[in-house]
Design an enzyme around this catalytic site. Structure first.
Site, mmCIF file in Angstrom:
data_model
loop_
_atom_site.group_PDB
_atom_site.id
_atom_site.type_symbol
_atom_site.label_atom_id
_atom_site.label_comp_id
_atom_site.label_asym_id
_atom_site.label_seq_id
_atom_site.Cartn_x
_atom_site.Cartn_y
_atom_site.Cartn_z
ATOM 1 C CE1 TYR A 10 75.604 -78.480 -19.566
ATOM 2 C CE2 TYR A 10 74.135 -78.110 -21.437
ATOM 3 C CZ TYR A 10 74.383 -78.678 -20.200
ATOM 4 O OH TYR A 10 73.423 -79.445 -19.588
ATOM 5 N N GLY A 57 74.220 -80.851 -16.972
ATOM 6 C CA GLY A 57 73.591 -80.639 -15.686
ATOM 7 C C GLY A 57 74.609 -80.263 -14.629
#
Length: 521
Positions: free
Chosen positions: A67, A74
């Protein structure tokens, strides 16, 4: 004007503060942010940063999905980036997040936030390159401070807008404050001899992904509140003497019986500050005083105990790793979570704001008793000899009341005000930046409220002469009179109020009182 450090701390400013990720105190943040104490990395922190970066680069080489490294963020975290996109992503991430508004933060706030973020990196769980960390340290040490809009953070995923505006200056973009000027970042870096950086994988997100501006601002606010509460004890001691209070309410046996450390501390401070007071030996005491006099140790003590918890929370945040994702080199592991969440600091600062507001409200009630001839134990109305012709300090109470009212409004919590963002991926946020901003205003208001009470107590001492207050409070009275003349006839009071507020904030009143107490004990 920012409060200066205690003399002992000022003497240490020339020596570098060594960042190890574990040992920062509120006072250290103030020393770096306000007094420009230089910082450097502990060798062990450097080794941890390098070790973590090596893990990240191995995983990048193995094309593992991580990530914020090779994914969007998000709601876009499921979008996988190509190798070509990964190289440019960190720059565009910072661009998109630098979306704040309003006037710039104070330089000390930005410096405090940078220091908080640097200490997180010292844990070696962020995956950031050492070069990025060292550039930020150079900026701190050379006084190159990013220009950052005050508003725009919701306190999760960290202080993204202001921290991104800070981060782009490392690339030579945006603006900085340098040597008293607001100039383009590229110019400031060049003049300071700091090469701009190019962000690579993970660097940008690691630089912004924590509630560090809230933490930095909160630490400076706690530094000020600690001094405010000690100064409040001095002003309280002045008023108690001016009103010939019944001091049995400050007997140590009472406060030991109930057990709260803050109340015991307040009562002990007041006993020392009122020692050898002729005023307190006058006849005419009441069996029981009003609550504003009698229960000040319990109320102020509760604020002191709340402050200790707030310090625990902020220093916990300062000295641990707040990031997402977090990298664990010893386990060859990457974990995603929510360690950026600002709620712990928001709760702490909400409590500080509520506590300071309450202490200021108590101060205004004591001021009322000094000015009201029905309550002031024989003092003239509004502390003037010619009431009617003159109004004395009547209107100073209006100012104190207005400030207390404003602070009560500001004490309404922001930390319960989450508004979802990022297409509901970030569906609960702390609003901790709003808390930090309003808590600072509450503290500013409170300084003025106790300065007004102090001005009234000094005027009351003049009317009680030749009977003397305690030696400590004689010294305080003398200090007040260096800046504010006795009010023999009415004059505009705004200069007196502003001047005495500055003197109180800068610590002269506290220094005058505590120097005498130390000599006597």
């Amino acid at each position: 004007m920012p409060v200066q450090l205690e003399d002992a701390a000022v003497a240490q400013v020339a020596s570098a503060l060594v960042l190890d990720g574990h040992s920062l105190k509120v006072e250290d943040v103030a020393a770096v942010a306000r007094d420009r104490r230089p910082v450097e990395l502990h060798p062990d922190a450097v080794a941890r940063i390098d070790k973590c970066r090596a893990l990240l680069e191995r995983k990048i080489g193995a094309r593992e999905i991580m990530y914020g490294v090779n994914t969007g963020i998000g709601e876009l975290s499921e979008v996988i980036l190509t190798p070509e996109q990964v190289e440019k992503f960190q720059k565009y991430l910072l661009y998109s997040h630098a979306a704040g508004c309003g006037e710039p933060c104070a330089e000390e706030d930005i410096r405090a936030g940078m220091l908080s973020r640097l200490n997180t990196h010292c844990w070696g769980h962020s995956g950031i390159r050492k070069e990025i960390v060292q550039t930020q340290i150079q900026m701190l040490n050379e006084g190159v401070t990013p220009v950052v809009c005050q508003k725009g953070s919701v306190g999760a995923c960290g202080d993204l807008s202001p921290m991104a505006q800070m981060a782009i200056t490392l690339m030579g973009e945006g603006e900085v404050f340098y040597k008293g000027r607001r100039i383009p970042a590229v110019q400031g870096l060049e003049e300071a001899g700091i090469p701009p950086v190019t962000f690579r994988e993970r660097d940008g997100l690691a630089t912004i992904n924590g509630s560090d501006l809230i933490t930095g601002m909160g630490c400076l606010e706690l530094f000020d509140v600690e001094r405010f509460l000690r100064t409040q004890d001095v002003v309280l001691a002045m008023t108690l003497q001016a009103l010939n209070a019944n001091m049995t309410a400050y007997d140590p046996r009472l406060h030991t019986l109930r057990g709260y450390p803050g109340a015991q501390e307040c009562a002990e401070n007041v006993r020392r500050l009122t020692e050898d007071s002729e005023l307190l030996r006058l006849p005419g005491k009441k069996v029981q005083d009003a609550y504003s006099l009698r229960s000040s140790p319990q109320v102020v003590g509760a604020a002191k105990d709340a402050f200790k918890w707030a310090r625990y929370m902020l220093e916990t945040e300062l000295n641990h790793a707040a990031d997402n994702p977090s990298f664990f080199p010893d386990e060859d592991l990457v974990l995603t979570g929510a360690n950026f969440q600002g709620t712990p600091m928001a709760f702490a600062l909400e409590l500080v704001g509520m506590s300071v507001t309450t202490v200021a409200a108590l101060s205004e009630r004591r001021l009322n008793r000094l000015l009201n001839p029905h309550l002031s134990a024989g003092l003239p109305a509004f502390l003037t000899r010619s009431a009617g012709m003159f109004s004395g300090l009547m209107l100073s109470q209006y100012t104190a009341g207005a400030l207390v009212c404003e602070s009560r409004v500001l004490s309404n919590p922001a930390a319960t005000g989450s508004i979802p963002a990022a297409a509901d991926q970030e569906d609960f946020v702390s609003m901790g930046m709003t808390t930090a901003i309003k808590t600072r205003q509450i503290i500013e208001n409170a300084w003025t409220v106790i300065a007004i009470e102090l001005m009234a107590a000094a005027q009351a001492f003049d009317f009680r002469a030749p009977v003397k207050p305690s030696p400590a409070c004689q010294a305080v009275h003398a200090t007040v009179r260096q800046y504010v003349r006795k009010l023999d006839e009415d004059r505009p009071l705004y200069d007196d109020i502003n001047t005495l507020t500055r003197v109180v904030k800068e610590g002269e009143i506290l220094k005058a009182a505590e120097s005498i107490v130390r000599k006597l004990n």
